[in-house]
Design an enzyme around this catalytic site. Sequence first.
Site, mmCIF file in Angstrom:
data_model
loop_
_atom_site.group_PDB
_atom_site.id
_atom_site.type_symbol
_atom_site.label_atom_id
_atom_site.label_comp_id
_atom_site.label_asym_id
_atom_site.label_seq_id
_atom_site.Cartn_x
_atom_site.Cartn_y
_atom_site.Cartn_z
ATOM 1 C CB THR A 8 -1.007 -0.402 1.304
ATOM 2 O OG1 THR A 8 -1.660 -1.669 0.706
ATOM 3 C CG2 THR A 8 -2.323 1.294 1.197
ATOM 4 C CE LYS A 189 4.275 2.762 -17.445
ATOM 5 N NZ LYS A 189 3.963 2.667 -16.019
HETATM 6 N N1 NDP Z 1 3.959 5.342 -7.906
HETATM 7 C C1 NDP Z 1 3.754 5.091 -9.339
HETATM 8 O O1 NDP Z 1 3.684 6.662 -9.771
HETATM 9 C C2 NDP Z 1 3.996 4.160 -10.213
HETATM 10 C C3 NDP Z 1 4.521 2.554 -9.933
HETATM 11 N N2 NDP Z 1 4.187 1.467 -11.000
HETATM 12 C C4 NDP Z 1 5.124 0.178 -10.632
HETATM 13 O O2 NDP Z 1 4.258 0.590 -9.872
HETATM 14 C C5 NDP Z 1 5.199 -1.110 -8.173
HETATM 15 C C6 NDP Z 1 4.859 -0.223 -6.780
HETATM 16 O O3 NDP Z 1 5.402 1.312 -6.774
HETATM 17 P P1 NDP Z 1 5.451 2.097 -6.246
HETATM 18 O O4 NDP Z 1 4.030 1.666 -5.405
HETATM 19 O O5 NDP Z 1 5.954 3.492 -6.363
HETATM 20 O O6 NDP Z 1 5.851 2.051 -5.024
HETATM 21 P P2 NDP Z 1 5.848 2.483 -3.543
HETATM 22 O O7 NDP Z 1 7.310 2.543 -2.662
HETATM 23 O O8 NDP Z 1 5.247 3.148 -3.273
HETATM 24 O O9 NDP Z 1 4.917 1.608 -2.749
HETATM 25 C C7 NDP Z 1 5.724 0.042 -2.396
HETATM 26 C C8 NDP Z 1 4.274 -0.667 -1.552
HETATM 27 O O10 NDP Z 1 5.074 -1.666 -0.617
HETATM 28 C C9 NDP Z 1 5.331 -2.121 0.299
HETATM 29 N N3 NDP Z 1 5.710 -3.037 1.187
HETATM 30 C C10 NDP Z 1 7.580 -3.178 0.713
HETATM 31 N N4 NDP Z 1 6.999 -4.847 1.428
HETATM 32 C C11 NDP Z 1 6.146 -5.255 1.958
HETATM 33 C C12 NDP Z 1 5.972 -5.714 2.927
HETATM 34 N N5 NDP Z 1 6.817 -6.886 2.573
HETATM 35 N N6 NDP Z 1 4.574 -6.283 3.082
HETATM 36 C C13 NDP Z 1 3.576 -5.316 3.248
HETATM 37 N N7 NDP Z 1 3.709 -4.394 2.573
HETATM 38 C C14 NDP Z 1 5.736 -4.469 2.083
HETATM 39 C C15 NDP Z 1 5.976 -1.019 1.196
HETATM 40 O O11 NDP Z 1 6.147 -0.679 2.566
HETATM 41 P P3 NDP Z 1 7.063 0.731 3.113
HETATM 42 O O12 NDP Z 1 6.138 1.840 2.975
HETATM 43 O O13 NDP Z 1 7.148 -0.239 4.131
HETATM 44 O O14 NDP Z 1 8.071 1.077 2.726
HETATM 45 C C16 NDP Z 1 5.579 0.125 -0.359
HETATM 46 O O15 NDP Z 1 4.387 1.111 0.678
HETATM 47 C C17 NDP Z 1 6.592 -0.587 -8.683
HETATM 48 O O16 NDP Z 1 6.701 -1.743 -10.028
HETATM 49 C C18 NDP Z 1 5.911 0.620 -9.822
HETATM 50 O O17 NDP Z 1 7.532 0.183 -10.854
HETATM 51 C C19 NDP Z 1 4.146 2.221 -11.755
HETATM 52 C C20 NDP Z 1 3.698 3.459 -12.209
HETATM 53 C C21 NDP Z 1 3.211 4.265 -11.824
HETATM 54 C C1 KPL Z 2 5.918 6.147 -16.796
HETATM 55 C C2 KPL Z 2 6.140 6.726 -15.468
HETATM 56 C C3 KPL Z 2 5.989 8.195 -15.279
HETATM 57 C C4 KPL Z 2 3.974 7.103 -14.963
HETATM 58 O O1 KPL Z 2 3.056 5.528 -15.032
HETATM 59 C C5 KPL Z 2 6.400 5.560 -14.691
HETATM 60 O O2 KPL Z 2 6.061 4.274 -15.028
HETATM 61 C C6 KPL Z 2 7.712 5.921 -13.472
HETATM 62 O O3 KPL Z 2 7.801 7.023 -13.084
HETATM 63 O O4 KPL Z 2 7.973 4.683 -13.427
#
Ligand code: NDP
Ligand code: KPL
Length: 312
Positions: A8, A189
């Site tokens: 989350t 992507k």
């Molecule tokens: N952010 C974005 O706009 C975008 C992200 N993505 C992709 O989405 C994926 C997630 O990215 P993003 O949301 O930015 O990453 P974040 O670091 O914001 O979120 C990942 C979450 O996972 C939690 N986590 C890690 N390990 C565990 C565990 N063992 N149990 C429970 N929770 C855990 C982390 O907790 P904690 O807070 O404790 O570290 C963190 O809150 C990646 O692959 C990224 O490349 C793709 C497009 C856009």
């Molecule tokens: C393309 C973008 C900016 C949003 O989806 C992304 O995937 C990233 O920052 O890793």
Amino acid sequence: MSYAILGTGALGGYYGACLQRSGLDVHFLLRSDCDRVRTHGLVIESPDDDFTLPQVNAYNDTAKMPQCDVVVVALKTTQNHLLPKLLPPVVKDDGVVLVLQNGLGIEAEVARIVGNNRVMGGLCFLCANKVGAGHILHLDYKEITLGEYTPNYLAGGISARMRQIAADFEGAGIPIKLAEDLLLARWKKLVWNIPYNGLSVILDATTNELMADNSACNLVEDLMREVVLGAQSQERHIADKFLVQMLDHTVKMKPYRTSMKLDYDQKRPLELEAIFGNPLQVARNAGVDLPKIATLYQQLKFLDAKNRQANF
Ligand SMILES: NC(=O)C1=CN([C@@H]2O[C@H](COP(=O)(O)OP(=O)(O)OC[C@H]3O[C@@H](n4cnc5c(N)ncnc54)[C@H](OP(=O)(O)O)[C@@H]3O)[C@@H](O)[C@H]2O)C=CC1
Ligand SMILES: CC(C)(CO)C(=O)C(=O)O
């Protein structure tokens, strides 16, 4: 349908909160923020509209979660070694795991854990950051492209369950596209992620800084062309006009530090294998070298190791 959100953070927190707000049954797996979110819920700041969910189902262990119809993987891919333990307790027998992470080849890893028929992929065009415990800042965009996983990534077509999940997300205000060929969608992507995520770290730059400089812009284009060659090595074809669209999109985007740059600045591990290592490997297995991407990958590996040593 019921939803489990594994991770989350920025992406999982944003989409999960939107789904819950629309009235769906959502269960959130958290790590460091679990106690805080259990008592105070989630806060979403967004240009669309800010909202708070004072009460959410928060867990620190998937063994304590109910089995769900759709299990969204929203961890960083650097944590995917945990999936063999995290996934089995939380997926219904006829449920599906929806991988929303960036990168290539993750659905195949998930299929080895839950079976070939229980995996779907999604490519998120979202700009969001986690800015505090249970506090997500949504900056721009939110569209997801969904695709069915099939063994060897043969085009899976559009399934009934894709339409059902799409309807849930659309009901929550998230625009959805349906892709007949998940592998093609994943390579498309990468046309964005490989140049911008990589160069944002190597050149210490935001997207607008990269686009404002001619030599950086040329390098972005060269890298995009190598991604197209990588896709071709897997018999997937990406038209030139798609590259133009991506460049155009980025010029119009609000200045953005990519997710890889945010990880680097916060000394977190970089998602190098999913975004660089796996695409390079599958292209190499098909006899295609991608030298500029390989150079970027080697440099990033060095910086990632050095960055994290400095952390200790
Ligand atoms: N952010 C974005 O706009 C975008 C992200 N993505 C992709 O989405 C994926 C997630 O990215 P993003 O949301 O930015 O990453 P974040 O670091 O914001 O979120 C990942 C979450 O996972 C939690 N986590 C890690 N390990 C565990 C565990 N063992 N149990 C429970 N929770 C855990 C982390 O907790 P904690 O807070 O404790 O570290 C963190 O809150 C990646 O692959 C990224 O490349 C793709 C497009 C856009
Ligand atoms: C393309 C973008 C900016 C949003 O989806 C992304 O995937 C990233 O920052 O890793």
